[in-house]
Design a protein around this motif. Structure first.
Motif, PDB file in Angstrom:
ATOM      1  N   PRO A 299       0.884  -1.271  -0.067  1.00 28.99           N
ATOM      2  CA  PRO A 299      -0.066   0.023   0.100  1.00 28.99           C
ATOM      3  C   PRO A 299       0.624   1.344   0.083  1.00 28.99           C
ATOM      4  O   PRO A 299       2.057   1.257   0.482  1.00 28.99           O
ATOM      5  CB  PRO A 299      -0.750  -0.032   1.272  1.00 28.99           C
ATOM      6  N   GLU A 300       0.394   2.319  -0.273  1.00 27.86           N
ATOM      7  CA  GLU A 300       0.998   3.655  -0.579  1.00 27.86           C
ATOM      8  C   GLU A 300       1.559   4.111   0.639  1.00 27.86           C
ATOM      9  O   GLU A 300       2.679   4.621   0.826  1.00 27.86           O
ATOM     10  CB  GLU A 300      -0.144   4.596  -1.019  1.00 27.86           C
ATOM     11  N   ARG A 301       0.858   3.692   1.828  1.00 26.52           N
ATOM     12  CA  ARG A 301       1.543   4.256   3.235  1.00 26.52           C
ATOM     13  C   ARG A 301       2.782   3.435   3.466  1.00 26.52           C
ATOM     14  O   ARG A 301       3.533   3.943   4.020  1.00 26.52           O
ATOM     15  CB  ARG A 301       0.241   3.897   4.194  1.00 26.52           C
TER      16      ARG A 301
ATOM     17  N   MET B  64       5.709  -4.187   6.231  1.00 29.02           N
ATOM     18  CA  MET B  64       6.354  -3.892   7.298  1.00 29.02           C
ATOM     19  C   MET B  64       6.008  -4.343   8.794  1.00 29.02           C
ATOM     20  O   MET B  64       4.907  -4.734   8.590  1.00 29.02           O
ATOM     21  CB  MET B  64       6.679  -2.443   7.696  1.00 29.02           C
ATOM     22  N   ALA B  65       6.965  -4.688   9.566  1.00 28.98           N
ATOM     23  CA  ALA B  65       6.542  -5.243  10.798  1.00 28.98           C
ATOM     24  C   ALA B  65       5.449  -4.622  11.620  1.00 28.98           C
ATOM     25  O   ALA B  65       4.552  -5.165  12.005  1.00 28.98           O
ATOM     26  CB  ALA B  65       7.684  -5.738  11.864  1.00 28.98           C
ATOM     27  N   LYS B  66       5.630  -3.107  11.705  1.00 36.32           N
ATOM     28  CA  LYS B  66       4.727  -2.382  12.261  1.00 36.32           C
ATOM     29  C   LYS B  66       4.297  -1.068  11.917  1.00 36.32           C
ATOM     30  O   LYS B  66       5.123  -0.611  10.823  1.00 36.32           O
ATOM     31  CB  LYS B  66       5.178  -2.076  13.844  1.00 36.32           C
ATOM     32  N   PRO B  67       2.987  -0.592  12.044  1.00 35.76           N
ATOM     33  CA  PRO B  67       2.836   0.658  11.257  1.00 35.76           C
ATOM     34  C   PRO B  67       3.770   1.848  11.924  1.00 35.76           C
ATOM     35  O   PRO B  67       4.466   1.539  13.136  1.00 35.76           O
ATOM     36  CB  PRO B  67       1.415   0.918  11.666  1.00 35.76           C
TER      37      PRO B  67
ATOM     38  N   PRO C  78       0.144   9.271   5.295  1.00 41.15           N
ATOM     39  CA  PRO C  78      -0.982   9.539   5.965  1.00 41.15           C
ATOM     40  C   PRO C  78      -1.024   8.800   7.513  1.00 41.15           C
ATOM     41  O   PRO C  78      -0.213   7.838   7.491  1.00 41.15           O
ATOM     42  CB  PRO C  78      -1.906   8.548   5.165  1.00 41.15           C
ATOM     43  N   ASP C  79      -1.925   9.452   8.311  1.00 40.58           N
ATOM     44  CA  ASP C  79      -1.704   8.851   9.590  1.00 40.58           C
ATOM     45  C   ASP C  79      -2.779   7.607   9.635  1.00 40.58           C
ATOM     46  O   ASP C  79      -2.584   6.846  10.539  1.00 40.58           O
ATOM     47  CB  ASP C  79      -2.403   9.976  10.619  1.00 40.58           C
ATOM     48  N   GLU C  80      -3.798   7.193   8.847  1.00 39.35           N
ATOM     49  CA  GLU C  80      -4.341   6.098   8.828  1.00 39.35           C
ATOM     50  C   GLU C  80      -4.082   5.206   7.557  1.00 39.35           C
ATOM     51  O   GLU C  80      -3.692   5.940   6.509  1.00 39.35           O
ATOM     52  CB  GLU C  80      -5.844   6.436   8.752  1.00 39.35           C
TER      53      GLU C  80
ATOM     54  N   LEU D 106       6.727   9.674  14.915  1.00 43.94           N
ATOM     55  CA  LEU D 106       7.803   9.452  13.895  1.00 43.94           C
ATOM     56  C   LEU D 106       7.891  10.983  13.041  1.00 43.94           C
ATOM     57  O   LEU D 106       8.999  11.288  12.949  1.00 43.94           O
ATOM     58  CB  LEU D 106       7.477   8.526  12.875  1.00 43.94           C
ATOM     59  N   LYS D 107       6.796  11.596  12.772  1.00 46.51           N
ATOM     60  CA  LYS D 107       6.907  12.875  11.956  1.00 46.51           C
ATOM     61  C   LYS D 107       7.495  13.818  12.881  1.00 46.51           C
ATOM     62  O   LYS D 107       8.664  14.609  12.345  1.00 46.51           O
ATOM     63  CB  LYS D 107       5.457  13.311  11.647  1.00 46.51           C
ATOM     64  N   GLN D 108       7.014  14.329  14.096  1.00 45.96           N
ATOM     65  CA  GLN D 108       7.892  15.133  14.918  1.00 45.96           C
ATOM     66  C   GLN D 108       9.259  14.711  14.891  1.00 45.96           C
ATOM     67  O   GLN D 108      10.468  15.855  15.084  1.00 45.96           O
ATOM     68  CB  GLN D 108       7.220  15.142  16.222  1.00 45.96           C
TER      69      GLN D 108
END
Lengths: 240, 404
Positions: free
Chosen positions: B104-106, B172-175, B292-294, B180-182
């Protein structure tokens, strides 16, 4: 774009290009061994190809193809910096058969051919310096061949003898075998795969029963073989 | 002790004319990891040399043929242990190409972020070591400080500082974590700051320039023929970057430039790496805006992705799916593909062969270091012993990847 290169190769070399393939977008041509060097040189120098960037040279071992088909696939990949297309050449060679070295075409083939010789035992004709590169000169055999047992060790300096008291009371991989496929057994016709899941799926006996049923030349020993015992190279796996 | 040439006049005394052989390594502070160079010296000039890799060979390719495809991830971590995330992503992309799925894109954006962080740490480490080996210890500490902050982000995301084992086939193993962003926004100015500091001290430094400029030159044709890739190839003026030439993970949508050098000497390699860190920061800024956050991080296919743990414990379907993936492994179709990404040192390729079972038939890693290292023979020949250190340092040989 490299489809054009494939058709150009077929046009130019005719029957010496045995097959072409574009699985998942990777263009690949199977070349006759006698045309190996010639095709590579053509790809580098032809104005329509200009494959000047060497990428990789490697091999794959298919022991079960013998004796009808040669055992090793040797593959070389290259790309063109100007035209940005890629191609992979493949050639099939038998064990012990000499293959023309590509060091005169791309300098990068020097170390990669040494590596293929080291790990597979494929010899190259015309290579300036064909000796082992990753392993040491005293190493016996070629480890990336399928019939080289995966758990075999060849220590140059003998393992320290620590005595039984300090070792764990079981072998290093008792219960779950180290490799999931026992290639030695498979090549001898006893196609028993050691992973229980794979064995059942292939309609075979579960591998865990090999321990009691296998009464071949090497009957199961009472004690599991320890990999770290001093002395001769040992073998782990299903027969432990 | 009698004189060497007692029959000659004292004024005509010469050193022995035959070349001296000198072993440099395998255990030497300037040989990153373990590698041996057999130098043939005439005075202090290197007439010929033989580079002997292999001291860190541990059978990566053979080990991969023993378990499932997923069980290869810990091994690929240990190839280039300075930027393991790039190896993780590279291997995951190879198996995904073989299965013919797209994440997926995320997940793509997440992989870009983690990969660029790993690339920053890789280039910083190389340049830091290069400065230190020329006697500049302060830039080394500055670079290491920032690299540690980059590792902090990776630790927050993956739980491990170096060997993450974070890639998975199909995701990936985890989202991404909430922070992260900060964290990335905070670290980018720090990276920029340290780059400016090091540029101010090193780039126009007389000693550094004298030691690096015109030392260890490599021509374009020779580099291409040797299979050199990555910053080393770009330093010679060839603009080959896999991210631009054959984009993956959506790199074609990011705005970044490929820095190239002019002479292919040690100085150019240093400068190319410095600029690539800036470009990586630029990519990171774009990527965190897009993340994206979701949304799903893994492909929606129970044959490839492990089910959620609470479902495994509560439903029979998830238990079976979990068991099948763990015991039998993901089963790519029969076939062979070569997939390549831009690693820290160049084109990191995986040629993988599947026989249709859950066990890899063959995993070949195309190690960029190994092919780059061969070119060091050309670059070192004719130089002095003292030049071995900066030239070899700028190759950025990583033992785990070179020797596998």
């Amino acid at each position: 774009m490299s489809k054009q290169v494939l058709s150009l190769l077929q046009e130019r070399f005719g029957a010496k290009i045995l097959a072409v393939d574009s699985f998942r977008g990777d263009d690949e041509a199977l070349v006759a061994p006698e045309a190996w060097h010639e095709v590579a040189l053509f790809l580098r120098d032809d104005a329509a190809c200009t494959m000047d960037h060497f990428i990789d040279l490697t091999a794959v071992d298919y022991p079960e193809r013998e004796p009808e088909q040669p055992r090793f696939d040797v593959l070389v990949s290259m790309r063109s910096q100007r035209k940005n297309h890629r191609l992979r050449l493949k050639v099939r060679v038998r064990d012990g058969q000499l293959l023309d070295s590509l060091t005169s075409v791309w300098a990068g083939a020097n170390w990669t051919e040494r590596e293929v010789y080291d790990l597979f035992g494929v010899r190259f004709k015309g290579h300036p310096d064909l000796r082992r590169i990753l392993l040491y000169e005293e190493f016996v055999g070629h480890p990336l061949r399928k019939d080289y047992p995966i758990a075999q060790t060849q220590p140059l300096v003998q393992y320290r003898d620590v005595g039984p008291a300090k070792l764990a009371p079981f072998g290093s991989d008792e219960g779950q075998p180290f490799g999931r496929i026992d290639w030695l057994a498979r090549m001898q016709g006893r196609n028993q795969q050691v992973s229980p899941a794979i064995a059942v799926q292939h309609g075979q006996q579960p591998a865990l029963s090999i321990r009691t049923e296998d009464t071949g030349p090497e009957a199961p020993q009472a004690q599991p073989v320890r990999p770290d015992q001093p002395g001769q190279p040992d073998q782990l796996g299903s027969k432990a | 002790m009698e004189p060497i040439y007692e029959h000659e006049e004292e004024t005509a005394l010469e050193l022995p004319a035959e070349p001296m052989r000198l072993n440099m390594g395998p255990s030497h502070p300037a040989m990153h990891g373990t590698i041996k160079m057999l130098l043939e010296l005439d005075g202090e000039v290197i007439k010929n040399l033989d580079i002997v890799p292999g001291y860190l060979h541990r059978g990566f390719e053979k080990s991969c043929e023993r378990g499932t495809w997923t069980q290869c991830f810990p091994y690929v971590d240990r190839l280039n242990y300075v930027s393991p995330m790039l190896n993780n992503v590279g291997f995951a992309l190879a198996v995904e190409k073989l299965i013919d799925i797209e994440v997926p894109e995320r997940c793509k954006i997440y992989r870009v972020i983690l990969g660029e962080l790993a690339r920053i740490s890789d280039h910083l480490t190389c340049n830091a070591a290069g400065c230190m080996e020329l006697g500049a210890f302060t830039p080394f500490l500055w670079f290491m400080k920032v690299r540690d902050w980059v590792y902090d982000i990776l630790e927050q995301e993956t739980g491990a500082r170096i060997t993450h084992t974070f890639g998975r086939i199909g995701g990936m193993a985890k989202p991404p974590t909430d922070g992260l962003k900060q964290a990335v926004r905070d670290v980018i100015p720090q990276v920029d700051k340290v780059l400016a500091e090091v540029s101010a001290t090193m780039v126009r430094n007389r000693i550094f320039m004298d030691r690096c400029q015109g030392v260890g030159c490599l021509s374009q044709e020779r580099a291409l023929s040797l299979g050199v890739t990555g910053p080393m190839l770009r330093a010679t003026g060839v603009d080959y970057d896999v991210r631009k030439a054959y984009p993956y993970s959506g790199y074609e949508t990011y705005d970044f430039e490929v820095p190239i050098g002019h002479d292919g000497d040690t100085y150019d390699r240093f400068m190319v790496r410095m600029e690539e860190v800036r470009q990586s920061c630029h990519i990171l800024q774009q990527a965190i805006e897009r993340l994206p956050d979701e949304g799903p991080i893994n492909v929606d296919d129970p044959r490839i992705i492990l089910p959620e743990k609470d479902e495994v414990y509560s439903t029979i379907e998830a238990t079976i799916a979990h068991f099948k993936i763990v015991m039998e492994g993901v089963k790519p179709p029969k076939g062979a593909v070569y997939s390549y990404t831009e690693g820290g040192n160049g084109e990191l390729g995986f040629y993988i062969v599947s026989d249709g079972s859950g066990t890899p038939y063959r995993v070949r890693c195309r190690p960029p270091c190994f092919l780059n290292l061969k070119s060091a023979e050309d670059m070192i020949r004719g130089n002095m012993i003292a030049d071995v250190v900066p030239i070899f340092g700028s190759v950025n040989m990583i033992g785990g990847e070179c020797d596998r």
